[in-house]
Enzyme design. Structure first.
Site, PDB file in Angstrom:
ATOM      1  N   ARG A 164      -6.503 -10.547   6.174  1.00  0.00           N
ATOM      2  CA  ARG A 164      -7.596  -9.851   6.860  1.00  0.00           C
ATOM      3  C   ARG A 164      -8.896  -9.949   6.086  1.00  0.00           C
ATOM      4  O   ARG A 164      -9.975  -9.895   6.669  1.00  0.00           O
ATOM      5  CB  ARG A 164      -7.209  -8.408   7.155  1.00  0.00           C
ATOM      6  CG  ARG A 164      -6.089  -8.291   8.196  1.00  0.00           C
ATOM      7  CD  ARG A 164      -5.672  -6.845   8.452  1.00  0.00           C
ATOM      8  NE  ARG A 164      -5.263  -6.162   7.245  1.00  0.00           N
ATOM      9  CZ  ARG A 164      -4.021  -6.134   6.754  1.00  0.00           C
ATOM     10  NH1 ARG A 164      -3.063  -6.774   7.379  1.00  0.00           N
ATOM     11  NH2 ARG A 164      -3.744  -5.463   5.654  1.00  0.00           N
ATOM     12  N   GLU A 205       5.227  -2.942  -5.424  1.00  0.00           N
ATOM     13  CA  GLU A 205       6.099  -1.782  -5.551  1.00  0.00           C
ATOM     14  C   GLU A 205       7.553  -2.193  -5.750  1.00  0.00           C
ATOM     15  O   GLU A 205       8.281  -1.601  -6.536  1.00  0.00           O
ATOM     16  CB  GLU A 205       5.957  -0.898  -4.306  1.00  0.00           C
ATOM     17  CG  GLU A 205       6.680   0.412  -4.417  1.00  0.00           C
ATOM     18  CD  GLU A 205       6.421   1.311  -3.220  1.00  0.00           C
ATOM     19  OE1 GLU A 205       7.116   2.336  -3.115  1.00  0.00           O
ATOM     20  OE2 GLU A 205       5.549   0.994  -2.397  1.00  0.00           O
TER      21      GLU A 205
END
Length: 177
Positions: A60, A97
């Site tokens: 994006r 993560e």
């Protein structure tokens, strides 16, 4: 410049991609031509020193980076996921993560001493943005400014970038995750 409420053009999708997450969807902003144009104009106006080029983070970030580079009359460096660019690349691994990711650019995309503006749609925890800064600086670029359509300040990415010596400009902020 118009006075459109850009935050009102961003759709919030609860529990996506996981329970407890409020996903900030910029596709609704992109559907609004005047709103998108205002966002790009505001991004350009927030930059204090004209850089030599824009470096945009996949995917994006390419939308905002290309529009911003075009509006400023400068070039665009693509920062892509691993194995997406043809030719010789340089890259850096960074922690997610639950694992490791890699970001790459062409090995001749920036020159030593070149002023580069980092661009993405959103800054959250800052992991990808910090990796991008490290990659660009490792190639000799000077990265002192970044711009985002959205900042999620509660996740600390903007603070982490500022601690790394990169000014953070965001057109909107949303509280929470």
């Amino acid at each position: 410049m118009s006075d459109i409420d850009l935050a009102a053009l961003v759709r919030t999708i609860p529990n996506y991609p996981h329970a407890g997450i409020l996903f900030r969807d910029i596709t609704t902003l992109l559907l609004n031509g005047p709103g998108f144009a205002q966002c790009i104009a505001q991004m350009a106006a927030s930059i204090t020193d004209l850089p030599d080029c824009v470096a945009a983070i996949e995917a994006r970030g390419f939308i905002f980076g290309a529009a911003l580079a075009q509006s400023m009359g400068i070039g665009l460096v693509l920062l892509r996921k691993q194995n997406k660019l043809p030719g010789r690349v340089v890259g850096i691994n960074y922690a997610l993560e639950y694992g490791i990711d890699r970001i790459e650019m062409h090995d001749d995309a920036v020159r030593a001493g070149q002023q580069v503006l980092l661009v993405d749609d959103l800054i959250a925890t800052g992991g990808t943005a910090l990796a991008a800064v490290e990659l660009l600086r490792g190639a000799g670029a000077v990265v002192t400014q970044s711009v985002f359509a959205i900042d999620l300040p509660d996740l600390g990415g903007g603070a982490r970038l500022r601690a790394a010596g990169v000014a953070v400009h965001a057109q909107m902020e949303f509280a929470g995750a």
